[in-house]
Write a protein that holds these residues in place. Structure first.
Motif, PDB file in Angstrom:
ATOM      1  N   MET A   1       0.831  -1.196   0.000  1.00 30.64           N
ATOM      2  CA  MET A   1       0.000   0.000   0.000  1.00 30.64           C
ATOM      3  C   MET A   1       0.871   1.253   0.000  1.00 30.64           C
ATOM      4  SD  MET A   1      -2.953  -1.121   2.709  1.00 30.64           S
ATOM      5  CE  MET A   1      -3.756   0.461   2.599  1.00 30.64           C
ATOM      6  N   LYS A   2       0.362   2.299  -0.639  1.00 31.94           N
ATOM      7  CA  LYS A   2       1.153   3.521  -0.762  1.00 31.94           C
ATOM      8  C   LYS A   2       1.434   4.161   0.594  1.00 31.94           C
ATOM      9  CE  LYS A   2       2.004   7.153  -3.976  1.00 31.94           C
ATOM     10  NZ  LYS A   2       1.785   7.601  -5.339  1.00 31.94           N
ATOM     11  N   SER A   3       0.502   4.029   1.533  1.00 31.45           N
ATOM     12  CA  SER A   3       0.701   4.632   2.858  1.00 31.45           C
ATOM     13  C   SER A   3       1.873   3.998   3.603  1.00 31.45           C
ATOM     14  CB  SER A   3      -0.574   4.508   3.693  1.00 31.45           C
ATOM     15  OG  SER A   3      -0.901   3.145   3.891  1.00 31.45           O
ATOM     16  N   GLU A   4       2.221   2.767   3.224  1.00 33.16           N
ATOM     17  CA  GLU A   4       3.333   2.063   3.869  1.00 33.16           C
ATOM     18  C   GLU A   4       4.640   2.221   3.093  1.00 33.16           C
ATOM     19  OE1 GLU A   4       1.962  -1.938   4.081  1.00 33.16           O
ATOM     20  OE2 GLU A   4       0.346  -1.479   5.482  1.00 33.16           O
ATOM     21  N   THR A   5       4.589   3.031   2.024  1.00 31.59           N
ATOM     22  CA  THR A   5       5.746   3.177   1.144  1.00 31.59           C
ATOM     23  C   THR A   5       6.649   4.323   1.575  1.00 31.59           C
ATOM     24  OG1 THR A   5       4.490   2.302  -0.729  1.00 31.59           O
ATOM     25  CG2 THR A   5       6.462   3.583  -1.245  1.00 31.59           C
ATOM     26  N   PHE A   6       7.931   4.030   1.683  1.00 28.23           N
ATOM     27  CA  PHE A   6       8.924   5.067   1.961  1.00 28.23           C
ATOM     28  C   PHE A   6       9.369   5.737   0.662  1.00 28.23           C
ATOM     29  CE2 PHE A   6      13.356   6.452   2.290  1.00 28.23           C
ATOM     30  CZ  PHE A   6      13.277   7.320   3.375  1.00 28.23           C
ATOM     31  N   LEU A   7       9.591   4.913  -0.367  1.00 25.21           N
ATOM     32  CA  LEU A   7      10.077   5.443  -1.644  1.00 25.21           C
ATOM     33  C   LEU A   7       9.503   4.637  -2.801  1.00 25.21           C
ATOM     34  CD1 LEU A   7      12.015   7.359  -3.195  1.00 25.21           C
ATOM     35  CD2 LEU A   7      13.797   5.621  -2.899  1.00 25.21           C
TER      36      LEU A   7
ATOM     37  N   THR B   1       8.141  -5.703 -19.536  1.00 20.77           N
ATOM     38  CA  THR B   1       9.430  -5.843 -20.207  1.00 20.77           C
ATOM     39  C   THR B   1      10.079  -4.480 -20.416  1.00 20.77           C
ATOM     40  OG1 THR B   1       8.625  -7.806 -21.324  1.00 20.77           O
ATOM     41  CG2 THR B   1      10.586  -6.783 -22.234  1.00 20.77           C
ATOM     42  N   GLY B   2      11.260  -4.345 -19.871  1.00 19.76           N
ATOM     43  CA  GLY B   2      12.017  -3.115 -20.070  1.00 19.76           C
ATOM     44  C   GLY B   2      11.757  -2.023 -19.056  1.00 19.76           C
ATOM     45  N   HIS B   3      10.683  -2.144 -18.283  1.00 21.62           N
ATOM     46  CA  HIS B   3      10.360  -1.122 -17.292  1.00 21.62           C
ATOM     47  C   HIS B   3      10.265  -1.754 -15.912  1.00 21.62           C
ATOM     48  CE1 HIS B   3       9.705   1.998 -20.274  1.00 21.62           C
ATOM     49  NE2 HIS B   3       9.099   1.078 -21.004  1.00 21.62           N
ATOM     50  N   ILE B   4      10.491  -0.936 -14.910  1.00 18.78           N
ATOM     51  CA  ILE B   4      10.464  -1.442 -13.540  1.00 18.78           C
ATOM     52  C   ILE B   4       9.845  -0.378 -12.638  1.00 18.78           C
ATOM     53  CG2 ILE B   4      12.845  -0.643 -13.133  1.00 18.78           C
ATOM     54  CD1 ILE B   4      13.205  -3.193 -11.428  1.00 18.78           C
ATOM     55  N   TRP B   5       8.881  -0.787 -11.855  1.00 19.60           N
ATOM     56  CA  TRP B   5       8.179   0.116 -10.955  1.00 19.60           C
ATOM     57  C   TRP B   5       8.130  -0.581  -9.607  1.00 19.60           C
ATOM     58  CZ3 TRP B   5       2.309   1.614 -11.774  1.00 19.60           C
ATOM     59  CH2 TRP B   5       1.931   2.546 -10.801  1.00 19.60           C
ATOM     60  N   SER B   6       8.803  -0.015  -8.630  1.00 20.66           N
ATOM     61  CA  SER B   6       8.898  -0.707  -7.351  1.00 20.66           C
ATOM     62  C   SER B   6       8.741   0.253  -6.178  1.00 20.66           C
ATOM     63  CB  SER B   6      10.224  -1.466  -7.257  1.00 20.66           C
ATOM     64  OG  SER B   6      11.306  -0.598  -7.489  1.00 20.66           O
ATOM     65  N   ARG B   7       8.531  -0.349  -5.022  1.00 18.39           N
ATOM     66  CA  ARG B   7       8.356   0.428  -3.793  1.00 18.39           C
ATOM     67  C   ARG B   7       9.178  -0.180  -2.667  1.00 18.39           C
ATOM     68  NH1 ARG B   7       1.739   1.191  -4.105  1.00 18.39           N
ATOM     69  NH2 ARG B   7       1.772   2.835  -5.673  1.00 18.39           N
ATOM     70  N   ILE B   8       9.743   0.694  -1.875  1.00 16.85           N
ATOM     71  CA  ILE B   8      10.469   0.281  -0.673  1.00 16.85           C
ATOM     72  C   ILE B   8       9.619   0.683   0.523  1.00 16.85           C
ATOM     73  CG2 ILE B   8      12.566   0.613   0.698  1.00 16.85           C
ATOM     74  CD1 ILE B   8      13.953   1.332  -2.025  1.00 16.85           C
ATOM     75  N   SER B   9       9.357  -0.270   1.387  1.00 20.91           N
ATOM     76  CA  SER B   9       8.465   0.000   2.518  1.00 20.91           C
ATOM     77  C   SER B   9       9.147   0.859   3.584  1.00 20.91           C
ATOM     78  CB  SER B   9       7.998  -1.316   3.149  1.00 20.91           C
ATOM     79  OG  SER B   9       9.062  -1.915   3.874  1.00 20.91           O
ATOM     80  N   ARG B  10       8.324   1.488   4.397  1.00 20.22           N
ATOM     81  CA  ARG B  10       8.847   2.296   5.506  1.00 20.22           C
ATOM     82  C   ARG B  10       9.628   1.422   6.490  1.00 20.22           C
ATOM     83  NH1 ARG B  10       6.820   7.380   5.504  1.00 20.22           N
ATOM     84  NH2 ARG B  10       4.960   7.751   4.232  1.00 20.22           N
TER      85      ARG B  10
END
Length: 200
Positions: free
Chosen positions: A1-7, A88-97
């Motif tokens: 969840m976005k609320s738990e995302t640091f970056l 393919t070719g793209h990357i979308w990721s999140r690092i948690s708080r």
């Protein structure tokens, strides 16, 4: 969840590039080296452009291994606190708080990625990673390189699947069997085709 995302890394607005390269010349790749161009996790805020370049080498690496490498770099579910969506070719990721609070950085991510790749691909003798967080402009330059690499990758993929009797352009999932409910049917067709070739 976005609320738990640091970056958030490489979202649609920020831009991303995911690039994988391989060589049979092991001297070209320094095993375990992690390089970062741009700010590290704790120096970014909210969202960042993101490039991930995976470079592997091994004397016994083949085109088939290169296809496996493309799948191996999507490791989001295997690294705690790191979530990933990719095409393919793209990357979308999140690092948690929580992960950020424990010191998650690109060196940690890169080291984990190297270990996962080498575990999945025994033919890889050395692997290094380059992360790019410097700017969207730099990511756009990387994507120009990626377009050329993608052409080569597509040629390799097409050739390998033709050898298996599959035209990836007629296949709804473009050869991604793990996503296809018709895999048992294709397997049976290929089995019959192979048996027929042996008889003829």
């Amino acid at each position: 969840m976005k609320s738990e995302t640091f970056l958030e890394l490489g979202g649609p607005v920020s831009g991303s590039c995911n690039l994988s390269l391989y060589s049979i010349n092991e001297q070209l790749v320094k095993d375990g080296r992690i390089r970062l161009i741009g700010p590290d996790v704790h120096e970014c805020s909210g969202e960042s452009s993101f490039g991930q370049i995976v470079i592997v080498a091994g004397k016994k690496l083949t085109d088939e291994d290169y296809l496996d490498l493309q799948r191996s770099v999507y490791t989001g579910e295997q690294i705690e606190g790191y979530m990933m969506k990719s095409t393919t070719g793209h990357i979308w990721s999140r690092i948690s708080r929580d992960a950020a609070a424990k010191g998650f950085d690109f060196k940690f991510l890169g080291t984990a990625l190297v270990n996962i790749i080498k575990l999945k691909m025994p033919s890889v003798a050395s692997a290094e990673i380059v992360f790019v967080t410097s700017s969207k402009k730099d990511i756009e330059k990387l994507n120009q390189i990626k377009m050329k690499v993608s052409e080569i990758y597509q040629q390799i993929k097409e050739k390998k699947w033709k050898q298996r009797g599959v035209d990836i352009y007629q296949c709804a999932f473009h050869g991604n069997c793990s996503s296809c409910k018709d895999k048992p049917i294709c397997d049976e067709v290929n089995r019959i085709s192979s048996a027929r070739k042996k008889v003829v």
